[in-house]
Design an enzyme around this catalytic site. Structure first.
Site, PDB file in Angstrom:
ATOM      1  N   LYS A  48       9.058 -17.034  -9.821  1.00 23.12           N
ATOM      2  CA  LYS A  48       8.283 -15.821 -10.635  1.00 23.12           C
ATOM      3  C   LYS A  48       6.962 -16.784 -11.343  1.00 23.12           C
ATOM      4  CE  LYS A  48       7.881 -12.412 -13.755  1.00 23.12           C
ATOM      5  NZ  LYS A  48       8.710 -11.527 -14.998  1.00 23.12           N
ATOM      6  N   PHE A 105      -4.624   3.702  15.109  1.00 24.04           N
ATOM      7  CA  PHE A 105      -5.036   4.420  13.901  1.00 24.04           C
ATOM      8  C   PHE A 105      -6.437   4.227  13.311  1.00 24.04           C
ATOM      9  CE2 PHE A 105      -2.070   8.050  13.111  1.00 24.04           C
ATOM     10  CZ  PHE A 105      -1.137   8.003  14.252  1.00 24.04           C
ATOM     11  N   LYS A 115     -11.554  -3.024  20.218  1.00 27.37           N
ATOM     12  CA  LYS A 115     -10.014  -3.442  20.401  1.00 27.37           C
ATOM     13  C   LYS A 115      -9.625  -3.068  21.500  1.00 27.37           C
ATOM     14  CE  LYS A 115      -9.318  -3.166  15.201  1.00 27.37           C
ATOM     15  NZ  LYS A 115      -8.399  -3.273  14.151  1.00 27.37           N
ATOM     16  N   ASN A 121       0.887  -1.139   0.072  1.00 24.79           N
ATOM     17  CA  ASN A 121       0.078   0.006  -0.144  1.00 24.79           C
ATOM     18  C   ASN A 121       0.924   1.306   0.049  1.00 24.79           C
ATOM     19  OD1 ASN A 121       0.402   0.904   2.998  1.00 24.79           O
ATOM     20  ND2 ASN A 121      -0.396  -1.097   3.314  1.00 24.79           N
ATOM     21  N   ASP A 145      -4.390  -6.341   5.651  1.00 19.70           N
ATOM     22  CA  ASP A 145      -5.597  -7.068   6.051  1.00 19.70           C
ATOM     23  C   ASP A 145      -5.380  -8.690   5.538  1.00 19.70           C
ATOM     24  OD1 ASP A 145      -6.524  -5.202   7.685  1.00 19.70           O
ATOM     25  OD2 ASP A 145      -7.926  -4.303   6.132  1.00 19.70           O
ATOM     26  N   LYS A 186     -14.429   0.938  16.938  1.00 20.45           N
ATOM     27  CA  LYS A 186     -13.107   0.272  17.046  1.00 20.45           C
ATOM     28  C   LYS A 186     -12.175   0.338  18.238  1.00 20.45           C
ATOM     29  CE  LYS A 186     -11.383   0.359  12.689  1.00 20.45           C
ATOM     30  NZ  LYS A 186     -10.788   0.968  11.647  1.00 20.45           N
TER      31      LYS A 186
HETATM   32  O1  C5P Z   1      -9.509  -2.283  11.754  1.00 19.92           O
HETATM   33  P1  C5P Z   1      -8.426  -1.350  11.126  1.00 19.92           P
HETATM   34  O2  C5P Z   1      -7.376  -2.001  10.081  1.00 19.92           O
HETATM   35  O3  C5P Z   1      -9.198  -0.084  10.482  1.00 19.92           O
HETATM   36  O4  C5P Z   1      -7.465  -0.587  12.279  1.00 19.92           O
HETATM   37  C1  C5P Z   1      -6.383   0.469  11.953  1.00 19.92           C
HETATM   38  C2  C5P Z   1      -5.448   0.287  13.046  1.00 19.92           C
HETATM   39  O5  C5P Z   1      -5.288  -1.198  13.301  1.00 19.92           O
HETATM   40  C3  C5P Z   1      -4.237   0.704  12.819  1.00 19.92           C
HETATM   41  O6  C5P Z   1      -3.850   1.332  14.110  1.00 19.92           O
HETATM   42  C4  C5P Z   1      -3.456  -0.193  12.335  1.00 19.92           C
HETATM   43  O7  C5P Z   1      -2.101  -0.096  12.740  1.00 19.92           O
HETATM   44  C5  C5P Z   1      -3.829  -1.464  13.038  1.00 19.92           C
HETATM   45  N1  C5P Z   1      -3.877  -2.806  12.420  1.00 19.92           N
HETATM   46  C6  C5P Z   1      -3.161  -3.683  13.211  1.00 19.92           C
HETATM   47  N2  C5P Z   1      -2.992  -5.007  12.576  1.00 19.92           N
HETATM   48  C7  C5P Z   1      -3.783  -5.422  11.409  1.00 19.92           C
HETATM   49  C8  C5P Z   1      -4.691  -4.293  10.606  1.00 19.92           C
HETATM   50  C9  C5P Z   1      -4.557  -2.884  11.291  1.00 19.92           C
HETATM   51  O8  C5P Z   1      -2.305  -3.542  13.817  1.00 19.92           O
HETATM   52  N3  C5P Z   1      -3.554  -6.509  10.750  1.00 19.92           N
END
Ligand code: C5P
Length: 389
Positions: free
Chosen positions: A281, A317, A335, A201, A271, A331
């Site tokens: 490759k 974040f 979390k 990304n 994600d 969130k």
């Molecule tokens: O649930 P979401 O991905 O929107 O949450 C974003 C936050 O979760 C950010 O602080 C990001 O660094 C963290 N995050 C994480 N591990 C993941 C996905 C997101 O720590 N697999």
């Protein structure tokens, strides 16, 4: 670190070139700002030579904005020697020359002073009152003002030695977060498809690096775990661990979090990852197209939320496109976070890749703090001041 050394007109000013030399030797960048009287004791040429930078001493010489650019440039401002005069000016909010103007503009960043004056002046109640005022604002005093006032003892009011002042700057002694350890995640993650391709990304890592720098400048030891980025950080209190994938970030973060006072997770973690990574490759598939099978990555933030112990602070974040505040709040609770920093997507100049950001910091008790569009360094300091107060 970028250190601004402010010099005022006391005889101890002759020791300042040695302080600048020690700071440079320790790897810091230095710029000097002097009062007119300081230059009776130490010359412009000496200060510019040892610091390898132009001296700032005339408020009106360079378009009247040098105090603002030096305020942005510096991570810490140390005034050595600090006369009764400059201490009194800062305590009263007076800005009538280059250095006193810079000192007022420098608010929000660490300021250290090494007072030096005649012992009778030192003992004067006005000076002692001003010192107490500056200390109550978080300005760190090195030397005579550190201990009790020992009236009549010879040597009271003498400036601390350059080695002692340099040590305070280099070790972050007396800084707000001294003795604390914080974890920061930064940057993107790369999820391998085959030996030459990945899913990634646009995250640059700038926000996370600014957070690590600001925490370290405030005295904390920092574990910075970052995905691929060309950014570098050179600070004795920042340990950088470079990883590539979400799973590697997960392993590194869960290992260090139990030893930390808090964690700020700013990384843009993928994600999903390809369920398999080819060791060669992948060949073109012609008209048949190509399908990638994706599996979910572990959620590092949610895991740390479950691991969190009493006294630990966890900050996440959020980047939302609709119902931003409500989703961020949800969130935060789901979390088990203390704070969530909502990145604005509506504003130009905020978010991925750029040097500025605009955020809303939402706390567990529902309070909101909205920032204007600021540099990522300023946003980092705002976040840290909010989550540690
Ligand atoms: O649930 P979401 O991905 O929107 O949450 C974003 C936050 O979760 C950010 O602080 C990001 O660094 C963290 N995050 C994480 N591990 C993941 C996905 C997101 O720590 N697999």
């Amino acid at each position: 670190m970028k250190v601004v050394v402010g010099i005022t007109g006391g005889i101890a000013a002759y020791k300042v070139p040695e302080l600048v030399r020690l700071l440079k030797k320790a790897g810091h960048e230095v710029r000097c700002a002097a009062t007119e009287h300081a230059l009776e004791f130490v010359t412009r040429v000496t200060l510019e030579t040892v610091s390898e930078n132009p001296l700032y001493c005339d408020l009106f010489a360079s378009g009247h904005t040098e105090h603002i650019s030096l305020k942005d440039w510096g991570d810490v401002l140390v005034v050595a020697p600090a006369t009764a005069n400059i201490i009194g000016k800062v305590a009263s909010g007076i800005a009538d020359d280059a250095l006193s103007t810079l000192l007022l503009a420098f608010s929000g960043k660490p300021v250290i002073m090494a007072p030096a004056m005649n012992s009778l002046m030192w003992a004067h109640p006005a000076v002692q009152r001003n010192i107490s005022t500056l200390k109550s604002w978080g300005i760190r005093m090195v030397g005579p003002a550190e201990g009790e006032l020992a009236c009549g003892v010879s040597g009271v009011g003498r400036m601390a030695e350059p080695e002692q002042i340099a040590a305070v700057i280099c070790q972050g002694e007396g800084l707000m977060m001294k003795g604390e350890r914080w974890l920061v995640t930064a940057g993107p993650t790369y999820e391998r498809i085959d030996s030459v391709r990945f899913i990634g990304n646009y995250s640059s890592g700038k926000m996370g690096f600014a957070l690590a720098q600001a925490l370290a400048d405030a005295g904390a030891e920092v574990e910075l775990i970052t995905g691929p980025t060309s950014l570098k950080i050179d600070h004795p209190r920042v340990k950088v661990t470079r990883i590539e994938s979400a799973r590697e970030m997960y392993a590194a973060a869960t290992e260090v979090f139990p030893q930390c006072n808090g964690a700020i997770l700013s990384a843009a973690v993928a994600d999903y990852r390809p369920s398999e990574c080819a060791d060669h490759k992948l060949k073109k598939n012609g008209d048949e197209g190509m399908h990638l099978d994706l599996v979910q990555n572990p959620d590092i933030l949610a895991t740390l939320g479950r691991m969190k112990k009493e006294g630990q602070t966890l900050v996440g974040f959020a980047l939302e496109t609709d119902n931003e505040e409500a989703n961020a709040q949800r969130k935060l609770e789901k979390k088990n976070l203390n704070y969530i920093v909502l990145n604005s997507l509506r504003d130009k100049g905020a978010g991925f890749g750029v040097d500025t950001n605009k955020v809303t910091i939402i706390s567990r008790d529902g309070s909101y703090k909205e920032s204007p569009l600021m540099s990522k360094q300023e946003v980092a300091r705002l976040i840290i001041n909010t989550v540690t107060s």
